[in-house]
Scaffold this motif. Structure first.
Motif, PDB file in Angstrom:
ATOM      1  N   ILE A 174       0.882  -1.175   0.000  1.00  0.00           N
ATOM      2  CA  ILE A 174       0.000   0.000   0.000  1.00  0.00           C
ATOM      3  C   ILE A 174       0.919   1.224   0.000  1.00  0.00           C
ATOM      4  CG2 ILE A 174      -1.878   1.162   1.252  1.00  0.00           C
ATOM      5  CD1 ILE A 174      -2.303  -1.629   2.696  1.00  0.00           C
ATOM      6  N   TYR A 175       0.897   1.989  -1.108  1.00  0.00           N
ATOM      7  CA  TYR A 175       1.943   3.001  -1.300  1.00  0.00           C
ATOM      8  C   TYR A 175       1.421   4.401  -1.586  1.00  0.00           C
ATOM      9  CZ  TYR A 175       4.543  -1.302  -1.972  1.00  0.00           C
ATOM     10  OH  TYR A 175       5.087  -2.549  -1.808  1.00  0.00           O
ATOM     11  N   HIS A 176       1.988   5.367  -0.871  1.00  0.00           N
ATOM     12  CA  HIS A 176       1.835   6.784  -1.222  1.00  0.00           C
ATOM     13  C   HIS A 176       3.037   7.136  -2.101  1.00  0.00           C
ATOM     14  CE1 HIS A 176       1.419  11.085  -1.021  1.00  0.00           C
ATOM     15  NE2 HIS A 176       2.600  11.211  -0.447  1.00  0.00           N
ATOM     16  N   PRO A 177       2.790   7.640  -3.321  1.00  0.00           N
ATOM     17  CA  PRO A 177       3.932   7.865  -4.227  1.00  0.00           C
ATOM     18  C   PRO A 177       4.773   9.092  -3.909  1.00  0.00           C
ATOM     19  CG  PRO A 177       1.876   8.513  -5.290  1.00  0.00           C
ATOM     20  CD  PRO A 177       1.494   7.903  -3.971  1.00  0.00           C
ATOM     21  N   GLY A 178       4.279   9.973  -3.024  1.00  0.00           N
ATOM     22  CA  GLY A 178       4.907  11.279  -2.828  1.00  0.00           C
ATOM     23  C   GLY A 178       4.055  12.311  -3.551  1.00  0.00           C
ATOM     24  N   TYR A 179       4.501  13.568  -3.525  1.00  0.00           N
ATOM     25  CA  TYR A 179       3.811  14.650  -4.244  1.00  0.00           C
ATOM     26  C   TYR A 179       4.494  14.721  -5.612  1.00  0.00           C
ATOM     27  CZ  TYR A 179       1.899  19.404  -4.935  1.00  0.00           C
ATOM     28  OH  TYR A 179       1.251  20.525  -5.411  1.00  0.00           O
ATOM     29  N   VAL A 180       3.806  14.218  -6.614  1.00  0.00           N
ATOM     30  CA  VAL A 180       4.454  13.890  -7.884  1.00  0.00           C
ATOM     31  C   VAL A 180       3.995  14.810  -9.017  1.00  0.00           C
ATOM     32  CG1 VAL A 180       5.001  12.005  -9.467  1.00  0.00           C
ATOM     33  CG2 VAL A 180       4.467  11.486  -7.080  1.00  0.00           C
ATOM     34  N   GLN A 181       4.937  15.215  -9.848  1.00  0.00           N
ATOM     35  CA  GLN A 181       4.666  16.153 -10.953  1.00  0.00           C
ATOM     36  C   GLN A 181       3.915  15.453 -12.090  1.00  0.00           C
ATOM     37  OE1 GLN A 181       8.758  16.776 -11.244  1.00  0.00           O
ATOM     38  NE2 GLN A 181       8.835  18.384  -9.709  1.00  0.00           N
ATOM     39  N   ASP A 188      -2.617  22.900 -15.628  1.00  0.00           N
ATOM     40  CA  ASP A 188      -2.277  23.921 -16.618  1.00  0.00           C
ATOM     41  C   ASP A 188      -1.379  23.379 -17.735  1.00  0.00           C
ATOM     42  OD1 ASP A 188      -0.067  23.413 -15.158  1.00  0.00           O
ATOM     43  OD2 ASP A 188       0.315  25.488 -14.541  1.00  0.00           O
ATOM     44  N   GLY A 189      -1.152  22.038 -17.699  1.00  0.00           N
ATOM     45  CA  GLY A 189      -0.298  21.464 -18.746  1.00  0.00           C
ATOM     46  C   GLY A 189       1.183  21.557 -18.418  1.00  0.00           C
ATOM     47  N   VAL A 190       1.553  22.452 -17.490  1.00  0.00           N
ATOM     48  CA  VAL A 190       2.960  22.571 -17.077  1.00  0.00           C
ATOM     49  C   VAL A 190       3.086  21.806 -15.763  1.00  0.00           C
ATOM     50  CG1 VAL A 190       4.823  24.157 -16.481  1.00  0.00           C
ATOM     51  CG2 VAL A 190       3.009  24.878 -18.052  1.00  0.00           C
ATOM     52  N   LEU A 191       4.026  20.871 -15.698  1.00  0.00           N
ATOM     53  CA  LEU A 191       4.116  20.021 -14.503  1.00  0.00           C
ATOM     54  C   LEU A 191       4.967  20.701 -13.431  1.00  0.00           C
ATOM     55  CD1 LEU A 191       4.431  16.492 -16.179  1.00  0.00           C
ATOM     56  CD2 LEU A 191       2.382  17.781 -15.551  1.00  0.00           C
ATOM     57  N   SER A 192       4.495  21.872 -12.964  1.00  0.00           N
ATOM     58  CA  SER A 192       5.303  22.635 -12.002  1.00  0.00           C
ATOM     59  C   SER A 192       5.019  22.241 -10.552  1.00  0.00           C
ATOM     60  CB  SER A 192       5.059  24.133 -12.190  1.00  0.00           C
ATOM     61  OG  SER A 192       3.677  24.387 -12.208  1.00  0.00           O
ATOM     62  N   ASN A 193       3.775  21.823 -10.247  1.00  0.00           N
ATOM     63  CA  ASN A 193       3.476  21.380  -8.877  1.00  0.00           C
ATOM     64  C   ASN A 193       3.992  19.963  -8.661  1.00  0.00           C
ATOM     65  OD1 ASN A 193       2.047  23.731  -8.256  1.00  0.00           O
ATOM     66  ND2 ASN A 193       0.153  22.885  -9.073  1.00  0.00           N
ATOM     67  N   GLY A 194       4.490  19.734  -7.453  1.00  0.00           N
ATOM     68  CA  GLY A 194       5.000  18.393  -7.126  1.00  0.00           C
ATOM     69  C   GLY A 194       6.456  18.465  -6.707  1.00  0.00           C
ATOM     70  N   ASP A 195       6.842  17.559  -5.809  1.00  0.00           N
ATOM     71  CA  ASP A 195       8.218  17.548  -5.282  1.00  0.00           C
ATOM     72  C   ASP A 195       9.155  16.672  -6.110  1.00  0.00           C
ATOM     73  OD1 ASP A 195       7.380  19.075  -3.126  1.00  0.00           O
ATOM     74  OD2 ASP A 195       6.944  17.310  -1.886  1.00  0.00           O
ATOM     75  N   ILE A 196       8.575  15.647  -6.734  1.00  0.00           N
ATOM     76  CA  ILE A 196       9.413  14.693  -7.481  1.00  0.00           C
ATOM     77  C   ILE A 196       8.770  14.382  -8.833  1.00  0.00           C
ATOM     78  CG2 ILE A 196      10.503  13.571  -5.470  1.00  0.00           C
ATOM     79  CD1 ILE A 196       8.437  11.312  -5.716  1.00  0.00           C
ATOM     80  N   SER A 197       9.616  13.947  -9.764  1.00  0.00           N
ATOM     81  CA  SER A 197       9.098  13.584 -11.089  1.00  0.00           C
ATOM     82  C   SER A 197       8.409  12.221 -11.021  1.00  0.00           C
ATOM     83  CB  SER A 197      10.247  13.523 -12.093  1.00  0.00           C
ATOM     84  OG  SER A 197      11.084  12.425 -11.764  1.00  0.00           O
TER      85      SER A 197
END
Ligand SMILES: NC(=O)c1ccc[n+]([C@@H]2O[C@H](COP(=O)([O-])OP(=O)(O)OC[C@H]3O[C@@H](n4cnc5c(N)ncnc54)[C@H](OP(=O)(O)O)[C@@H]3O)[C@@H](O)[C@H]2O)c1
Length: 230
Positions: A174-181, A188-197
């Protein structure tokens, strides 16, 4: 015993985001990948994996199509990744979007896994991509009713599955992936939010799935390896 590659891996929601990144990673290391999706993407078509389209995990038609496409395939790892995020706050509660998320995020992964149990055997694994937003302990900011409720429901379903499949030696992660882009957190089409790719999330998640043993079945983990509270 941890997974020995090459393995046969089935991933839902594999046309983009974290699902696509996991399909790419597994393909690159030599696994046999079944990439399930509602509609493929140019990037997924270019990977050279087994693409299975028209798999809406929240419909019986989609589940039936997956069962028939995977008939006779021995699955080492089933990754329930497909999910949706809608946004309800207390000021604009929307029963329809809450039910939609419950259907896709909680009920569908359980029923989908149940439908594919005959493809699994001792040593196989089932992974659920959930979210720490489904953690009751971790909920310090409120809101997001449908997403939080659906991921909490997914978590408890996954724990029941872990208990029920214990004697068959099928481990459940059971996994939380992180805050991912990904598009989920970027509209908005730009992957600016998120801590990791998505690629980094996929590497972390697949490593944890490789390492999953019966000793850790039913444990809720962040992709960084930390155990998360319910
Ligand atoms: N990104 C984050 O920060 C984050 C954080 C915590 C948890 N997660 C979880 O990680 C998982 C993957 O999310 P992501 O970030 O990669 O999001 P994403 O880029 O929005 O991708 C979501 C994927 O799920 C698929 N999907 C949605 N509804 C479906 C359905 N009914 N049947 C089949 N496929 C469906 C989408 O397919 P279509 O292209 O057809 O819509 C897409 O492939 C989700 O379970 C999400 O809740 C993400």
């Amino acid at each position: 015993m941890s997974t020995i590659t090459p393995s046969t891996i089935v991933i839902t929601g594999a046309n983009r985001g974290i699902g696509f990144a996991m399909a790419k990673l597994c393909q690159q290391r030599g696994d046999t990948v079944y990439a399930l999706c509602r509609q493929s993407s140019i990037a997924l078509d270019a990977l050279g994996v087994n693409v299975v389209e028209h798999i809406d995990v929240a419909t019986q038609v989609g589940v039936n199509k997956a069962v028939s496409a995977l008939k006779g395939v021995a699955i080492d790892l089933l990754i329930n990744n497909a999910g949706i995020l809608r946004d309800e706050q207390l000021s604009d509660l929307n029963q329809d979007t809450i039910l939609e998320q419950f259907n896709v995020n909680a009920l569908a992964p359980l029923c989908f896994s149940h439908a594919l149990l005959k493809n699994l055997s001792a040593g196989s694994k089932i992974a659920f991509i959930t979210s720490r937003m489904g953690s009751i302990t971790d909920n310090t900011s409120g809101g997001r009713y449908g997403y939080r409720m659906s991921k909490a429901a997914l978590n408890i379903a996954a724990v029941s599955l872990a208990r029920d499949l214990h004697d068959e030696s099928i481990a459940v992660g059971i996994y939380h992936p992180g805050y991912v882009q990904t598009e989920m957190v970027n509209n908005d089409g730009v992957l600016s939010n998120g801590d990791i790719s998505a690629d980094t999330a996929a590497e972390r998640l697949i490593t944890l799935m490789d390492q999953l043993t019966m000793a850790e079945t039913g444990v809720f983990k962040h992709s960084n390896g930390e155990t998360l509270p319910w």
